[in-house]
Design a protein around this motif. Structure first.
Motif, PDB file in Angstrom:
ATOM      1  N   GLN A 111       0.756  -1.305   0.172  1.00 59.58           N
ATOM      2  CA  GLN A 111      -0.032  -0.001  -0.055  1.00 59.58           C
ATOM      3  C   GLN A 111       0.910   1.424  -0.052  1.00 59.58           C
ATOM      4  N   TRP A 112       2.092   1.200   0.108  1.00 56.65           N
ATOM      5  CA  TRP A 112       3.121   2.263   0.289  1.00 56.65           C
ATOM      6  C   TRP A 112       3.320   2.844  -1.244  1.00 56.65           C
ATOM      7  N   ASN A 113       3.182   4.174  -1.485  1.00 49.71           N
ATOM      8  CA  ASN A 113       3.168   4.645  -2.714  1.00 49.71           C
ATOM      9  C   ASN A 113       4.480   4.717  -3.583  1.00 49.71           C
ATOM     10  N   GLY A 114       5.531   4.108  -2.837  1.00 51.87           N
ATOM     11  CA  GLY A 114       6.858   3.945  -3.624  1.00 51.87           C
ATOM     12  C   GLY A 114       6.831   2.205  -3.992  1.00 51.87           C
ATOM     13  N   ASN A 117       7.702   1.199  -7.830  1.00 52.61           N
ATOM     14  CA  ASN A 117       9.115   1.301  -8.205  1.00 52.61           C
ATOM     15  C   ASN A 117       9.881   0.252  -7.794  1.00 52.61           C
ATOM     16  N   LEU A 118       9.400  -0.189  -6.495  1.00 51.72           N
ATOM     17  CA  LEU A 118      10.263  -1.250  -5.514  1.00 51.72           C
ATOM     18  C   LEU A 118      10.194  -2.337  -6.683  1.00 51.72           C
ATOM     19  N   THR A 164      17.939  -3.824   1.411  1.00 48.09           N
ATOM     20  CA  THR A 164      17.530  -5.410   1.282  1.00 48.09           C
ATOM     21  C   THR A 164      16.344  -5.538   0.333  1.00 48.09           C
ATOM     22  N   LEU A 165      15.246  -4.785   0.503  1.00 44.03           N
ATOM     23  CA  LEU A 165      14.184  -5.065  -0.326  1.00 44.03           C
ATOM     24  C   LEU A 165      14.503  -5.004  -1.900  1.00 44.03           C
ATOM     25  N   ALA A 170      15.432  -7.429  -7.171  1.00 45.94           N
ATOM     26  CA  ALA A 170      16.401  -7.650  -8.341  1.00 45.94           C
ATOM     27  C   ALA A 170      16.981  -9.095  -8.556  1.00 45.94           C
ATOM     28  N   SER A 171      16.274 -10.080  -7.735  1.00 47.72           N
ATOM     29  CA  SER A 171      16.507 -11.363  -7.956  1.00 47.72           C
ATOM     30  C   SER A 171      15.424 -12.077  -8.710  1.00 47.72           C
ATOM     31  N   LYS A 172      15.656 -13.129  -9.332  1.00 40.86           N
ATOM     32  CA  LYS A 172      14.734 -13.876 -10.278  1.00 40.86           C
ATOM     33  C   LYS A 172      14.308 -15.095  -9.448  1.00 40.86           C
ATOM     34  N   LEU A 173      15.041 -15.410  -8.572  1.00 34.70           N
ATOM     35  CA  LEU A 173      14.642 -16.511  -7.530  1.00 34.70           C
ATOM     36  C   LEU A 173      15.480 -16.176  -6.314  1.00 34.70           C
ATOM     37  N   LEU A 174      14.605 -16.710  -4.947  1.00 33.09           N
ATOM     38  CA  LEU A 174      15.300 -16.574  -3.844  1.00 33.09           C
ATOM     39  C   LEU A 174      15.359 -17.860  -3.139  1.00 33.09           C
TER      40      LEU A 174
END
Length: 302
Positions: A111-114, A117-118, A164-165, A170-174
């Motif tokens: 719900q954060w407006n940023g 983009n993240l 960290t987020l 930026a990862s395809k898999l974790l």
């Protein structure tokens, strides 16, 4: 309003999410009364020292989970505690299903407006690994990840929660031992896989499995495949060596090279990765959005 995490641990990404997220979502709420927001964390516990300190303060539970213990079934909200929603169905069952659950409160970051983009961070890493924050001291995870050809993400948020987020995004898999690594990945739509190494010993098997199942059931992920890597810390040999050396040898490290080989072997093999369903996620978004709107209606008078 004060934003607190009762189980606040130093340099723990999961706990650190509180201080980063809630001011972004509730900065418009101001109260002359001292009110504590209990959000992300497994913090609802009978006779909790942290909660006992807040016994005479007003508290709002916004997605917290019940923390299991020998007496956790005795946990009851005090008269100054208002429960908006709980993390999952197991927490709700402990409280006789008197309160609704949605999922882990970290999903409120959507719900954060940023957030858009993240989420749209450019992919840089094929596979990333995020251990539990109490596993960091046992092994050189950056070296392990280099050997595997994976990217290492620290669970200690040394460079800040948002960094960290973005590493997760930026990862395809974790591949993650940290539950809030998996939760953040699910929020950011990065397929994740869980491994278990030290948590049965550093966190406690009861706590670890309860909170994972509480969250997983809330997002309808049933019996996901888990990579279990034995962490040889408590054996008869270790106890014997500890006894004859008067505890002078750190026995948890005796099989460290073997455990490291197991880590490399297990994390190198193919895995099944998981995400919650898009329809359920949309429902979660709407329910959390409604809860945030209710908070503003409650505390901001026309």
């Amino acid at each position: 309003m004060k934003f607190v995490s009762i189980e606040l641990s130093k340099n723990n990404f999961g706990d650190d999410l509180n201080g980063w997220l809630w001011p972004k979502l509730f900065s418009g709420i101001h109260s002359n009364e001292e009110i504590y927001l209990l959000g992300i964390g497994t913090i609802l516990l009978h006779d909790s020292p942290g909660l006992n300190k807040l016994l005479h303060s007003r508290k709002i539970v916004f997605g917290s989970g019940v923390r299991p213990s020998e007496t956790y079934h005795l946990f009851k909200p005090d008269p100054l505690m208002e429960i908006k929603f709980l993390r999952g169905p197991l927490s709700a069952q402990v409280l006789d299903n008197k309160y609704e659950f949605i999922t882990d409160a970290a999903y409120a970051m959507r719900q954060w407006n940023g957030f858009h983009n993240l989420k749209e961070t450019k992919k840089e890493y094929e596979i990333s690994v995020m251990p539990y924050f109490l596993s960091v001291d046992y092994f050189d995870w950056e070296a392990i990840c280099r050997q595997l050809g994976y990217h290492y993400i620290s669970p200690c948020s040394e460079k800040g929660v948002e960094f960290t987020l973005r590493e997760i995004a930026a990862s395809k898999l974790l591949i993650t031992e940290a539950m809030h690594g998996a939760i953040a990945a699910d929020i950011l739509r990065v397929p994740w896989h869980r491994f278990i190494l030290t948590t049965p010993y550093t966190e406690g098997e009861l706590v670890s499995e309860f909170k994972w199942r509480d969250w997983l059931q809330s997002v309808n992920i049933q019996n996901p495949e888990i990579t279990f890597i034995p962490f040889y810390r408590k054996t008869r040999v270790h106890n014997w060596i500890k006894k004859i050396t008067a505890g002078s040898i750190a026995t948890q490290y005796l099989f460290k090279p073997y455990v490291k080989r197991q880590i490399l072997q297990e994390l190198a093999s193919s895995k099944k990765y998981y995400l919650s369903g898009e329809n359920l996620l949309s429902e979660i978004d709407q329910r959390i959005q409604d809860q945030i709107a209710n908070m503003y209606r409650q505390f901001i008078q026309p």
